[in-house]
Write an enzyme that holds these catalytic residues in place. Structure first.
Site, short mmCIF file in Angstrom:
data_model
loop_
_atom_site.label_atom_id
_atom_site.label_comp_id
_atom_site.label_asym_id
_atom_site.label_seq_id
_atom_site.Cartn_x
_atom_site.Cartn_y
_atom_site.Cartn_z
N ARG A 172 0.91 -1.19 0.07
CA ARG A 172 -0.06 0.08 0.02
C ARG A 172 1.00 1.29 0.18
O ARG A 172 0.41 2.24 -0.47
CB ARG A 172 -0.88 0.04 0.99
N TYR A 228 -0.27 4.32 -2.14
CA TYR A 228 -0.30 5.88 -1.78
C TYR A 228 0.49 6.53 -2.56
O TYR A 228 0.29 7.78 -3.00
CB TYR A 228 -0.04 5.79 -0.17
N TYR A 260 -13.10 9.10 2.17
CA TYR A 260 -14.26 8.56 3.20
C TYR A 260 -13.56 8.97 4.62
O TYR A 260 -12.46 9.14 4.77
CB TYR A 260 -14.66 7.38 3.08
N ALA A 286 -18.26 1.57 11.83
CA ALA A 286 -19.37 2.61 11.69
C ALA A 286 -20.04 2.14 10.58
O ALA A 286 -20.00 1.47 9.64
CB ALA A 286 -18.74 4.08 11.23
N SER A 301 -12.73 -2.55 10.55
CA SER A 301 -12.78 -2.92 11.88
C SER A 301 -11.83 -2.14 12.80
O SER A 301 -10.75 -1.83 12.58
CB SER A 301 -12.71 -4.53 12.49
#
Lengths: 264, 104
Positions: A67, A71, A93, A208, A235
């Site tokens: 990642r 990125y 988000y 959420a 999570s």
């Protein structure tokens, strides 16, 4: 006159429709190009209705690819459009600056190169967590760590405060190339936490709501059972205080002495 | 017929719908003339069902953070790396004018 490019990174919040600020929406609508890193394909479709030139960063992710590289590519993509003179919006988000690496770096890089760049906050998973679990971080204090970083380094935690560990679904992944790690990795995390917490101490796996008809996930488990629990990339682990606040009598006496001196 | 995404946005923004009982939601969707398939997907509350109705990508990676190695930052390897960081001194020394000359 050639127009200078600019960059704004905005948060769209966690729940579709509920959290986006009027200003974030306006930046999305007015941008020449919008790049998105969102939590759900449905939310991607929602953003696509706000601007005809919305491009998802999803294609940059690949299991097995670090990642860190993903990125870096996100940052390069944002910057190349800024350099081309466009008003660029990165829509992320939650909050674009909370456990989010590319927005901070892209803004810093754009500023370094002389472009106008800033961040607009959004409602983060942390904000939702406080509301859904009824936690006030001011009551006992609250510590936040990314789960893998928490495992890689020796930290001194305070068990009389809340402890929140992010991205527990990939806890312990040193490659940053996995989309999940298994129960054996979570067992290592439990072993670290067992230095300060009893294995019977209740912990909460939280997620959420991202769609308005969903309820937040709030699963309670004894710490020792955490490896067997389901946890994914959404999570977050919440560990309530395990010890009462410990009064520091020496400091209180010093403060009382000051109070007495002020009163005289 | 109302668009499913538009309805979701309205549901997210409307205090009368955000935490409404199922009957209220069902009626709001009927009033919006949503298809039975869309209504069923939304009422199920399952992401996969809604993704199928709207044709959304179903495998989305939402991670936008990776801890950096503080104090041990890795740099990307270049194609051609020169690793020479030493040259012996004494044989030659540079004159004030920048010309190289043999040491005495």
């Amino acid at each position: 006159m050639e127009r200078r490019g600019s960059l704004v990174c905005v948060g769209v919040g966690m729940t579709l429709g509920s959290h986006i600020t009027p200003l974030a929406r306006s930046y999305i609508e007015k941008a020449d190009v919008v790049f998105t890193a969102l939590s759900d394909g449905i939310i991607e479709l929602w953003l696509a209705k706000m601007n005809p030139n919305v491009r998802s960063f999803q294609s940059l992710y690949k299991e097995g690819k670090s990642r860190a590289d993903t990125y870096r590519e996100m940052i390069d993509t944002l910057l190349s459009e800024v350099r081309a003179g466009k008003r660029v919006c990165g829509a992320f988000y939650g909050h674009p600056g909370v456990f989010a690496l590319p927005p901070h770096k892209a803004i810093a890089k754009a500023r370094e190169e002389g472009y106008q760049a800033h961040m607009e906050p959004g409602v983060s998973a942390e904000d939702c967590l406080y509301a859904d679990l009824g936690i006030d971080p001011g009551r006992y204090g609250c510590q936040h760590y990314e789960a893998s970083q928490f495992m890689f380094y020796r930290r001194r935690i305070d068990p009389s405060a809340y402890l929140v560990l992010w991205q527990i679904g990939v806890a312990g992944d040193q490659s940053f190339a996995r989309f999940s790690t298994n129960s054996r990795y979570r067992q290592v995390l439990v072993d670290i936490l067992a230095r300060d917490y009893d294995l019977s101490h209740e912990v909460i796996i939280y997620r959420a709501a991202t769609l308005p008809m969903q309820k937040p996930l709030m699963e309670r488990h004894p710490l020792g059972k955490l490896p067997d629990a389901q946890a994914d990339m959404h999570s977050t682990l919440v560990i309530p205080p395990a010890r009462p606040l410990e009064p520091d009598m020496q400091i209180r006496e010093r403060l009382s002495a000051l109070d007495g001196a002020v009163d005289r | 017929m109302a668009d499913v995404i538009d309805f979701l946005e309205r549901m997210g923004q409307d205090a009368a719908l955000r935490h409404a009982p199922e009957a209220v939601l069902e009626q709001a969707m009927r009033d919006a003339q949503m298809s039975p398939r869309a209504r069923a997907a939304l009422m199920s509350g399952t992401r996969a069902a809604i993704q199928a109705v709207v044709g959304a990508e179903n495998s989305v990676c939402c991670m936008i953070y990776a801890p950096e190695q503080e104090g041990e930052e890795k740099t990307r390897p270049a194609d051609n790396v020169c690793c020479l960081i030493y040259a012996p001194e004494g044989e030659e020394q540079e004159s004030a004018g920048g010309e190289r000359q043999k040491a005495a």
